[in-house]
Design a protein around this motif. Structure first.
Motif, short mmCIF file in Angstrom:
data_model
loop_
_atom_site.label_atom_id
_atom_site.label_comp_id
_atom_site.label_asym_id
_atom_site.label_seq_id
_atom_site.Cartn_x
_atom_site.Cartn_y
_atom_site.Cartn_z
N VAL A 245 0.80 -1.28 -0.11
CA VAL A 245 -0.05 0.05 -0.12
C VAL A 245 0.84 1.23 -0.10
O VAL A 245 2.02 1.09 0.56
N ASP A 246 0.39 2.23 -0.70
CA ASP A 246 0.86 3.58 -0.70
C ASP A 246 0.27 4.71 -0.12
O ASP A 246 -1.00 4.83 -0.42
N TYR A 247 0.91 5.44 0.90
CA TYR A 247 0.25 6.45 1.76
C TYR A 247 0.62 7.74 1.43
O TYR A 247 1.88 8.06 1.20
N ILE A 248 -0.22 8.83 1.37
CA ILE A 248 0.12 10.22 1.63
C ILE A 248 -0.86 10.62 2.54
O ILE A 248 -1.76 10.18 2.85
N ARG A 249 -0.03 11.59 3.34
CA ARG A 249 -0.90 12.04 4.40
C ARG A 249 -2.05 12.78 4.16
O ARG A 249 -2.23 13.58 3.24
N THR A 250 -3.20 12.65 5.08
CA THR A 250 -4.34 13.60 4.83
C THR A 250 -4.34 14.88 4.47
O THR A 250 -4.92 15.53 3.98
N GLU A 251 -3.42 15.40 5.45
CA GLU A 251 -3.10 16.93 5.17
C GLU A 251 -2.72 17.48 4.05
O GLU A 251 -2.70 18.45 3.49
N HIS A 252 -1.79 16.39 3.40
CA HIS A 252 -1.08 16.85 2.18
C HIS A 252 -2.16 16.60 0.94
O HIS A 252 -2.00 17.32 0.15
N PHE A 253 -2.99 15.81 1.29
CA PHE A 253 -4.08 15.52 0.17
C PHE A 253 -5.02 16.73 0.31
O PHE A 253 -5.56 17.31 -0.76
N ALA A 254 -5.31 17.25 1.38
CA ALA A 254 -6.11 18.63 1.65
C ALA A 254 -5.25 19.67 0.76
O ALA A 254 -6.25 20.42 0.12
N ARG A 255 -4.18 19.96 0.88
CA ARG A 255 -3.42 20.91 0.03
C ARG A 255 -3.46 20.65 -1.39
O ARG A 255 -3.27 21.55 -1.99
N ARG A 256 -3.02 19.13 -1.73
CA ARG A 256 -2.61 18.94 -3.18
C ARG A 256 -3.46 17.97 -3.45
O ARG A 256 -2.83 16.76 -3.47
#
Length: 581
Positions: A245-256
């Protein structure tokens, strides 16, 4: 970045679909493969590959530290659930040690330092942990919350620096509690849901079987790990079913938000990635001003685009298809589902490849109100949320408890191995929703949601507690909110509808609306336009309040919290904008 940087999708280890007795066995088995988790930065670039073998090694060391600190079987350990290897290892360590991990949220942009400390305090008071572990970046707030509660607190690095003396790990039982999960509060006041190993593994197995998870599949997620869809669907299921699985942080998704789709594009396998409706909405809106979609994205291998955790909007899903079809996204990849923390996660899942299916239903029939023949019929598109997981039973019941037939709307009840053990230390709330079965079998879970069945498929209408009842007539807040969203300039989540008591003592619908207009005259025109729109839907006058952008509160999973919006509005904490010139 080459594909070799990632943990692989395939390996010689035979796949087991979460058919383990306890979750520590699932970790042990996944660690025999080269698969694992991959953590990415705000631009979707790989920061850390974390094989399940390394997760297991770190978790066993942490489990020894916990036992050395005196943490015993059944003790709660609160964990601030940032998307990181540190959180994942700490969660697994609690499982090995027989303690109950309690994932808690990170700070959000809504509120402030004091609000976050208060929020943590409520959940710490409920779960009564012996220890709170957290990232150093929020150390001041987390330490203050721990001190207020009287439990020990330390950051990941402080904890990892402790001695790890040899310790004997407890033998776990399938009926032991595996973890506590705090529901988002969208259905009830936030309460700790106690989930056993048996319930967790049944849900993970059902998830795998219903979605036919197989070789070449790979998870991609930005969802928060303190919410059931992120925790169970995108973390624990990946281990239980041996999926990288590959993750990006929720706060990073919110910005980009488009970094999510960039990550899917670079995914070397068949993507499984899930989101509430608003995640797809944000991406479709963000790309609408850009071109060269096909040059930037390749979404052709996105096999399962899961959708759940909130009411599914078919119009938003169609906008996403329109925006990304040229990048290879297929509408058939959409996989609607229905679930809740009290059933571990999933209750129903749409069979892969069937996509979004809707039925048009008269709004009067949805609300149970008599048809007003003086007004034209209005319809709402209700999304098919799929079929029950294996071994899960589903019934639609009326107020008297009688089971309803196809296309008859009532409360959604379910039972089966995935249903929670209880609400932690809250017998009254447990009794309210877990109802003994007359046949002597497993208890039924009253979900608090409204829906109907059709040919074995579930259609969700709304949440019973959100119903607005005025003059004996029922109105769904979604219908009011969606009507206002049709006006120019509004986004999904800009409107909250609920009922209030007017000065005359009568109930009336109230609508809080994010306003981006600064001119006082324009604000007055906008308010009147909204009032006219709501009147056309409900047939009555309403209270319209314009509020600043980003004012309406959301749950931990990003859903609009109407109950909290109403509370904040009535208390004066949400202050309407001044319409005076």
């Amino acid at each position: 970045m080459s594909e070799l940087d990632y943990t692989p999708n395939d390996c010689p280890l035979p796949r087991r679909r979460a058919d383990f007795d306890t979750f520590d066995e699932a970790i042990d088995y996944a660690a025999r493969s080269a698969k694992g988790m991959n953590f990415h930065d705000a631009r979707g670039q790989l920061e850390r590959a974390y094989p399940y073998a390394q997760l297991r090694e770190d978790a066993l060391g942490h489990a020894a530290r916990l036992i050395g600190m005196g943490v015993g079987r059944g003790d709660r350990v609160a964990l601030i659930a940032e998307t990181s290897a540190e959180f994942c290892a700490a969660f697994a360590a609690c499982v090995y040690a027989g303690a109950w991990p309690v994932p808690l949220p990170l700070p959000t942009t809504f509120g402030g330092k004091d609000s976050y400390i208060e929020q943590l305090g409520v959940q710490l008071s409920s779960s009564d942990p012996v220890l709170l572990l957290y990232p150093a970046e929020i150390g001041d707030m987390a330490a203050a919350a721990a001190a207020n509660q009287g439990c020990r607190g330390m950051d990941w690095d402080e904890f990892a620096a402790l001695d790890a003396p040899e310790a004997e790990l407890p033998a776990l039982d399938p009926d032991d509690i595996c973890y506590l999960q705090y529901s988002s509060g969208s259905t009830r006041f936030p309460t700790g849901v106690a989930v056993t190993h048996r319930a967790l593994l049944h849900n993970l197995s059902g998830h795998s079987r219903s979605m036919n998870i197989g070789e070449g599949d790979r998870g991609v997620s930005w969802l928060p790990l303190y919410h059931d869809m992120g925790l169970v669907g995108c973390f624990l299921s990946m281990i239980g079913n041996q999926v990288s699985v590959d993750y990006i942080r929720t706060e990073h998704f919110a910005r980009r938000p488009l970094a999510w789709l960039d990550l899917i594009t670079r995914n070397p396998g068949n993507s499984m990635s899930y989101s509430p409706t608003f995640g797809y909405d944000i991406c479709a809106r963000r790309i609408s001003s850009q071109s060269h979609v096909a040059e930037r994205f390749d979404l052709s291998r996105w096999r399962l685009a899961g959708n759940g955790a909130d009411m599914i909007r078919p119009d938003v899903m169609q906008c996403f298809v329109n925006a990304f079809a040229e990048a290879g996204f297929k509408a058939s990849a959409f996989t609607p589902s229905y679930g809740l923390a009290e059933a571990t996660l999933a209750v129903t899942v749409m069979p892969p490849g069937e996509g979004i299916q809707v039925e048009l239903v008269e709004e009067e029939r949805l609300s149970g109100s008599p048809r007003d023949l003086s007004r034209p019929a209005r319809y709402r598109a209700i999304v098919n949320c799929g079929k029950p997981l294996p071994e899960m039973e589903l019934e639609i019941r009326g107020e008297n408890g009688a089971v309803k037939g196809d296309h008859q709307i009532g409360k959604v009840w379910c039972r089966g191995p995935s249903v929670m053990h209880s609400y932690f230390r809250n017998e009254e709330a447990t009794r309210d929703c877990l109802v003994p079965a007359e046949d002597g079998g497993e208890a039924w879970l009253d979900t608090g949601d409204m829906g109907y069945m059709s040919k074995g498929y579930l259609y969700i209408v709304g949440r019973a507690k959100d119903m607005i009842i005025i003059n004996g007539k029922n109105h769904w807040p979604q219908d009011i909110e969606w009507a206002v969203e049709q006006l120019p300039g509004f986004n999904h989540g800009d409107i909250a509808a609920f009922s209030v008591e007017t000065e005359s003592g009568e109930e009336a619908p109230a609508v809080l609306v994010h306003c981006r207009v600064s001119d006082p005259e324009e604000r007055v025109r906008l308010r009147d336009q909204i009032a006219d729109k709501v009147r056309s839907v409900t047939g009555m006058n309403c209270v319209v309040e314009l509020v600043p952008p980003r004012t309406l509160p959301r749950t931990s999973s990003g859903k609009l919290s109407r109950a909290k919006a109403k509370k904040l509005y009535l208390s004066g904490e949400i202050a309407p904008l001044d319409l005076a010139a």
